[in-house]
Design a protein around this motif. Sequence first.
Motif, PDB file in Angstrom:
ATOM      1  N   ALA A 176       0.104  -1.198  10.039  1.00 31.44           N
ATOM      2  CA  ALA A 176      -0.520  -1.448   8.734  1.00 31.44           C
ATOM      3  C   ALA A 176      -1.826  -0.676   8.683  1.00 31.44           C
ATOM      4  O   ALA A 176      -2.602  -0.677   9.636  1.00 31.44           O
ATOM      5  N   SER A 177      -2.059   0.006   7.570  1.00 26.01           N
ATOM      6  CA  SER A 177      -3.227   0.864   7.398  1.00 26.01           C
ATOM      7  C   SER A 177      -3.852   0.603   6.033  1.00 26.01           C
ATOM      8  O   SER A 177      -3.178   0.096   5.134  1.00 26.01           O
ATOM      9  N   PRO A 178      -5.119   0.981   5.866  1.00 30.07           N
ATOM     10  CA  PRO A 178      -5.718   0.843   4.542  1.00 30.07           C
ATOM     11  C   PRO A 178      -4.946   1.704   3.533  1.00 30.07           C
ATOM     12  O   PRO A 178      -4.648   2.864   3.828  1.00 30.07           O
ATOM     13  N   PRO A 179      -4.616   1.148   2.373  1.00 32.74           N
ATOM     14  CA  PRO A 179      -3.852   1.927   1.388  1.00 32.74           C
ATOM     15  C   PRO A 179      -4.697   3.055   0.789  1.00 32.74           C
ATOM     16  O   PRO A 179      -5.899   2.904   0.608  1.00 32.74           O
ATOM     17  N   PRO A 180      -4.043   4.179   0.476  1.00 37.61           N
ATOM     18  CA  PRO A 180      -4.772   5.323  -0.089  1.00 37.61           C
ATOM     19  C   PRO A 180      -5.015   5.214  -1.592  1.00 37.61           C
ATOM     20  O   PRO A 180      -5.633   6.093  -2.180  1.00 37.61           O
ATOM     21  N   TYR A 183       2.312  -3.916   2.086  1.00 40.08           N
ATOM     22  CA  TYR A 183       1.624  -3.301   3.217  1.00 40.08           C
ATOM     23  C   TYR A 183       1.835  -1.803   3.096  1.00 40.08           C
ATOM     24  O   TYR A 183       2.940  -1.350   2.752  1.00 40.08           O
ATOM     25  N   PHE A 184       0.798  -1.025   3.392  1.00 40.92           N
ATOM     26  CA  PHE A 184       0.919   0.412   3.544  1.00 40.92           C
ATOM     27  C   PHE A 184       0.960   0.638   5.044  1.00 40.92           C
ATOM     28  O   PHE A 184       0.073   0.193   5.766  1.00 40.92           O
ATOM     29  N   MET A 185       2.005   1.287   5.530  1.00 39.74           N
ATOM     30  CA  MET A 185       2.173   1.474   6.966  1.00 39.74           C
ATOM     31  C   MET A 185       2.268   2.959   7.280  1.00 39.74           C
ATOM     32  O   MET A 185       2.834   3.732   6.492  1.00 39.74           O
ATOM     33  N   THR A 186       1.693   3.349   8.421  1.00 32.89           N
ATOM     34  CA  THR A 186       1.671   4.755   8.794  1.00 32.89           C
ATOM     35  C   THR A 186       2.095   4.943  10.249  1.00 32.89           C
ATOM     36  O   THR A 186       2.034   4.024  11.065  1.00 32.89           O
ATOM     37  N   LEU A 187       2.510   6.163  10.517  1.00 29.19           N
ATOM     38  CA  LEU A 187       2.879   6.604  11.863  1.00 29.19           C
ATOM     39  C   LEU A 187       2.316   8.017  11.991  1.00 29.19           C
ATOM     40  O   LEU A 187       2.613   8.874  11.143  1.00 29.19           O
ATOM     41  N   THR A 188       1.489   8.254  13.007  1.00 28.06           N
ATOM     42  CA  THR A 188       0.912   9.590  13.161  1.00 28.06           C
ATOM     43  C   THR A 188       2.010  10.595  13.480  1.00 28.06           C
ATOM     44  O   THR A 188       3.063  10.232  14.029  1.00 28.06           O
TER      45      THR A 188
END
Length: 168
Positions: free
Chosen positions: A136-140, A148-153
């Motif tokens: 879970a990451s801060p939404p853009p 939820y905004f989710m990211t993967l590098t």
Amino acid sequence: MTTQLALANIAEMIQLQSWFVSAEQQQSWGGDNFDYPCSERRFLELLCRPGTQSYSLSDAHNGELLGFGQLCDRFERHHLARLVIRPQHRGKGLARVLIFELIIQALGQQRRDISLYVHRHNKIAVQCYSRLGFTASPPPEQENSRLYFMTLTAAEAISRANQYLAQI
């Protein structure tokens, strides 16, 4: 089961409509703007957004549509959208296959981070994405408290995709 990922055709996209039996299910998957019920034409109009590639995951032996997902360029990332597994095939690990096949497709175009949105109430999907390395990451954009905004590098996506490929 041997699967294959390919660009989705119109017939496959129309098939998706039958996978949702309520407005809540369809909107949770496709977004609040998805009318329920709606005509095939309207469904396709809502599904086929400019700049978005639609993919089908099929059984390589009999061609049965098993899953669907979209790739687009959002937030300077590869963004996964409208991910779904055919209801009778859920719980068999196909979401993992679909997601990694989409990630491989995306990274083949350009090395960038991966993102997706998921409804907070969809605990199974949140758990799935977390197991695959998404956080879970801060939404853009303006926060939607239901998502939820989710990211993967990109580096983590490459590492996990290589592990996936080594297992198949």
